[in-house]
Scaffold this active site. Structure first.
Site, mmCIF file in Angstrom:
data_model
loop_
_atom_site.group_PDB
_atom_site.id
_atom_site.type_symbol
_atom_site.label_atom_id
_atom_site.label_comp_id
_atom_site.label_asym_id
_atom_site.label_seq_id
_atom_site.Cartn_x
_atom_site.Cartn_y
_atom_site.Cartn_z
ATOM 1 N N SER A 189 0.737 -1.264 0.151
ATOM 2 C CA SER A 189 -0.090 0.049 -0.057
ATOM 3 C C SER A 189 0.728 1.248 -0.140
ATOM 4 O O SER A 189 0.662 2.273 -0.485
ATOM 5 C CB SER A 189 -0.926 -0.022 1.139
ATOM 6 O OG SER A 189 -1.728 -1.190 1.052
ATOM 7 N N HIS B 132 0.500 4.316 4.722
ATOM 8 C CA HIS B 132 -0.254 4.845 3.469
ATOM 9 C C HIS B 132 0.196 6.606 3.286
ATOM 10 O O HIS B 132 0.549 6.835 2.394
ATOM 11 C CB HIS B 132 -1.677 4.916 3.842
ATOM 12 C CG HIS B 132 -2.279 3.477 3.377
ATOM 13 N ND1 HIS B 132 -3.522 3.320 3.388
ATOM 14 C CD2 HIS B 132 -1.803 2.348 3.303
ATOM 15 C CE1 HIS B 132 -3.858 2.103 3.411
ATOM 16 N NE2 HIS B 132 -2.806 1.517 3.289
#
Length: 292
Positions: free
Chosen positions: A189, A235
């Protein structure tokens, strides 16, 4: 009285043979060097034929096609497919042997702090194992879908090497954020969010409407903080790093562009390494008296 001898017959002219295959007769010559060439050595040119050596020499002077940002033109996004295959193979490996793979290669702040540096990168190729429930398969499916959709576009815009640098630095940036503010994490991610940030930058640089990319980033940011169990650190770290690298690659000046781009990527790499080498992770900051 003697009779003069008759004139001798003219000597038969030597039959030309290929300069690379002396046993083959030929009457075709290279248009550049004028050497005799047989059918196997003929290379069709704009006018006539050329020998292999002249063709190779001519190709050296032909300028290689480039992307808008200086990379070599990409027809097949091999870097994207390679990354996708590596992620899938890693998922198969952790499914067959979840314990050794996850605990040996996941991003773990404490382990990195004690010298297991490889976890900063290997964790980006692992995903939540099937034992963690339905979220596990969603985890890898979303990341690989994003890589499949966005990766080829970025790779064609940047070139394979620059795209690979962007991906790996974004993955590293996400891991460093986990190191500083989290405990442990797995998943691509960080790299995917880095691609989001870079796609926004590249779109703006090329004059495209980047509103759709911005909405994509906002929507994923909402999911990141709304769904429990998601590493917001990875993230956010990947997004920031990817955006910075995207700016370096997309806005490097035409003059000395390669130096600026690769030098900038090297600075980002050194900065991330310096953070890990000089600062303890969050789990130790409280013990060492750092403000929480």
């Amino acid at each position: 009285m003697t009779t003069p001898p008759p004139p001798s017959e003219p000597e038969t002219a030597a039959v030309p043979t290929c300069y690379r295959h002396p046993g083959r007769e030929t009457y075709v010559r290279c248009q550049r060097c004028d050497r005799s060439i047989c059918p196997d050595c003929m290379r069709e040119a704009s006018v006539g034929f050329q020998c292999p050596e002249c063709v190779a020499e001519g190709n050296k002077t032909v300028r290689q096609a480039q992307t808008a940002f200086g990379g070599r033109a990409v027809t097949t996004p091999r870097a994207t497919w390679t990354l996708l295959v590596l992620n899938v193979l890693a998922y198969v490996a952790e499914t067959l042997a979840p314990g050794p793979v996850i605990y040996g290669f996941q991003m773990d702040a404490g382990a990195v702090y004690h010298g297991e540096w490889w976890r900063l990168l290997t964790g980006a190729f692992l995903h939540a194992p099937l034992a963690n429930g339905s979220f596990a398969i969603t985890h890898i499916l979303f990341n690989m879908w994003a890589l499949y959709v966005i990766g080829p576009e970025l790779e064609r815009r940047l070139g394979s090497l620059r795209f690979l640098a962007l991906y790996l630095l974004s993955a590293l940036g996400g891991a460093v954020a986990v190191y500083l503010f989290g405990i442990a994490a797995v998943g691509a991610s960080g790299a995917i969010y880095g691609m989001f940030g870079a796609l926004f930058v590249v779109s703006r640089r090329l004059g495209y409407n980047a509103r759709g990319v911005l909405l994509l980033i906002v929507a994923n940011a909402v999911i990141t903080f709304a769904v429990p169990g998601i590493s917001w650190q990875g993230h956010l770290g990947g997004l920031i790093t990817g955006t910075v690298v995207g700016v370096i690659l997309a806005y490097a000046p035409q003059r000395n562009r390669n130096v600026v781009q690769w030098g900038g990527c090297a600075v980002v790499l050194l900065a991330l390494a310096a953070v890990v080498m000089t600062l303890p992770p969050y789990i130790y900051q409280l013990q060492l008296g750092f403000p929480g």
